[in-house]
Scaffold this active site. Structure first.
Site, PDB file in Angstrom:
ATOM      1  N   SER A 152     -15.917  -7.062  -3.418  1.00  0.00           N
ATOM      2  CA  SER A 152     -15.019  -5.890  -3.918  1.00  0.00           C
ATOM      3  C   SER A 152     -16.016  -5.060  -4.904  1.00  0.00           C
ATOM      4  CB  SER A 152     -14.072  -6.794  -5.031  1.00  0.00           C
ATOM      5  OG  SER A 152     -12.982  -5.875  -5.192  1.00  0.00           O
ATOM      6  N   ASP A 157      -6.141  -5.768   3.428  1.00  0.00           N
ATOM      7  CA  ASP A 157      -6.581  -5.260   2.256  1.00  0.00           C
ATOM      8  C   ASP A 157      -6.762  -3.877   2.095  1.00  0.00           C
ATOM      9  OD1 ASP A 157      -8.528  -4.850   0.023  1.00  0.00           O
ATOM     10  OD2 ASP A 157     -10.259  -5.559   0.663  1.00  0.00           O
ATOM     11  N   HIS A 216      -7.095  -8.995   0.589  1.00  0.00           N
ATOM     12  CA  HIS A 216      -8.551  -8.832  -0.491  1.00  0.00           C
ATOM     13  C   HIS A 216      -9.246  -9.845  -0.990  1.00  0.00           C
ATOM     14  CE1 HIS A 216     -11.304  -6.541  -2.736  1.00  0.00           C
ATOM     15  NE2 HIS A 216     -10.982  -7.058  -3.855  1.00  0.00           N
TER      16      HIS A 216
END
Length: 299
Positions: A154, A243, A273
């Site tokens: 991320s 995502d 995600h």
């Protein structure tokens, strides 16, 4: 939500962490929620040979070693959490798994968080830890200063990508970069996938916390797509179909490839995600881990 698009394990995963609407006032609760969800999402990870806290050039970090041979190549790891939450504890299990699966050491960086410490604090902490890895302090821990890979999930993927480019600009040749569901584009032009976990308002909060008003988000430190990408180290980019960051991660993989950088990019279907971190919930997380570990063994 279209149930036919969602992996069955993702339905369970989306109910594990208590979601807290993100504001400056609720951020402490959101940080605590991520910590509390970690045992159910990630698990404890395997017992490995050595886990120690280190001062990486003034930056707190945690060093994982499972192989016994010195010197060990090392992964410089940046955790996810929107630049505002997460830390070495939320990613302890994942780092243990990566060290065990790959045979590489892993240095997990506990970089400073926004909004208390906005850009460039986090990426400067990554640079400080990289400098330490290339010096005598790391050699004392049996690490190889000539074989370093940057990695992150991320926003950690964003920090890893920027660190790789900064290292190249400084004449430092890294061995590779591992980017899992990376944040890339500060334009924040996201598809309507809010119902699958990470949503557009959260991402805007994260960007505003890390790069607040007055910061030039077109700088390559914030927008890696605007950087010269030639001569960057080989990359593995993992994305998830549902995502909202998938498209920008794949654009970055394509831009790296166009610049002549060897890239392996994999989209996992039906997943959400940052599934690779959630090893206690997703079978596919273990496949992604194996993919990343295989790249390390190749490098």
């Amino acid at each position: 939500m279209d149930p036919s698009r969602l992996h069955p394990q993702a339905r369970t995963a989306m109910r594990v962490q208590q979601r807290v609407p993100l504001t400056r006032a609720t951020l402490p609760a959101a940080r605590l929620s991520m910590v509390r969800a970690t045992p159910d999402e990630v698990g404890s990870g395997p017992a490995i040979r050595s886990v120690v806290s280190v001062d990486a050039g003034g930056v707190p970090a945690r060093l994982y070693r499972d192989a016994g041979d010195d010197p060990l190549p090392v992964v410089l790891h940046a955790h996810g959490g929107g630049w505002v939450m997460g830390g070495v504890e939320t990613h302890d299990g994942w780092c243990r798994h990566l060290a065990a699966a790959s045979g590489w050491a892993v240095l997990s960086v506990d970089y400073r968080l926004a909004p208390e410490h906005p850009y460039p604090a986090a990426v400067n902490d990554m640079a400080g830890a990289l400098g330490w890895l290339r010096g005598p302090g790391a050699v004392a821990y049996g690490l190889d200063p000539g074989r370093i890979v940057v990695a992150g999930d991320s926003v950690g993927g964003h920090l890893a990508a920027v660190t790789a480019r900064r290292a190249r600009d400084a004449g430092i040749r890294l061995a590779g970069q591992l980017l899992s569901c990376p944040v890339i584009d500060p334009a924040a032009d996201y598809p309507p996938l809010d119902e699958y976990g990470l949503d557009r308002e959260e991402m805007r909060f994260f960007w505003d916390a890390y790069a607040p008003a007055g910061v030039d988000r077109t700088h390559p430190d914030l927008d890696p797509l605007r950087a010269d990408l030639t001569d960057l180290p080989p990359a593995v980019v993992v994305t998830a179909e549902l995502d909202l960051l998938a498209a920008e991660g794949e654009r970055y993989a394509a831009a790296l490839l166009a610049a002549g950088v060897p890239v392996t990019a994999t989209r996992y279907q039906g997943l959400i995600h940052n599934f690779p971190r959630k090893l206690a919930l997703f079978d596919a997380a273990h496949l992604a881990l194996a993919q990343l570990a295989a790249a390390l063994r190749r490098w």
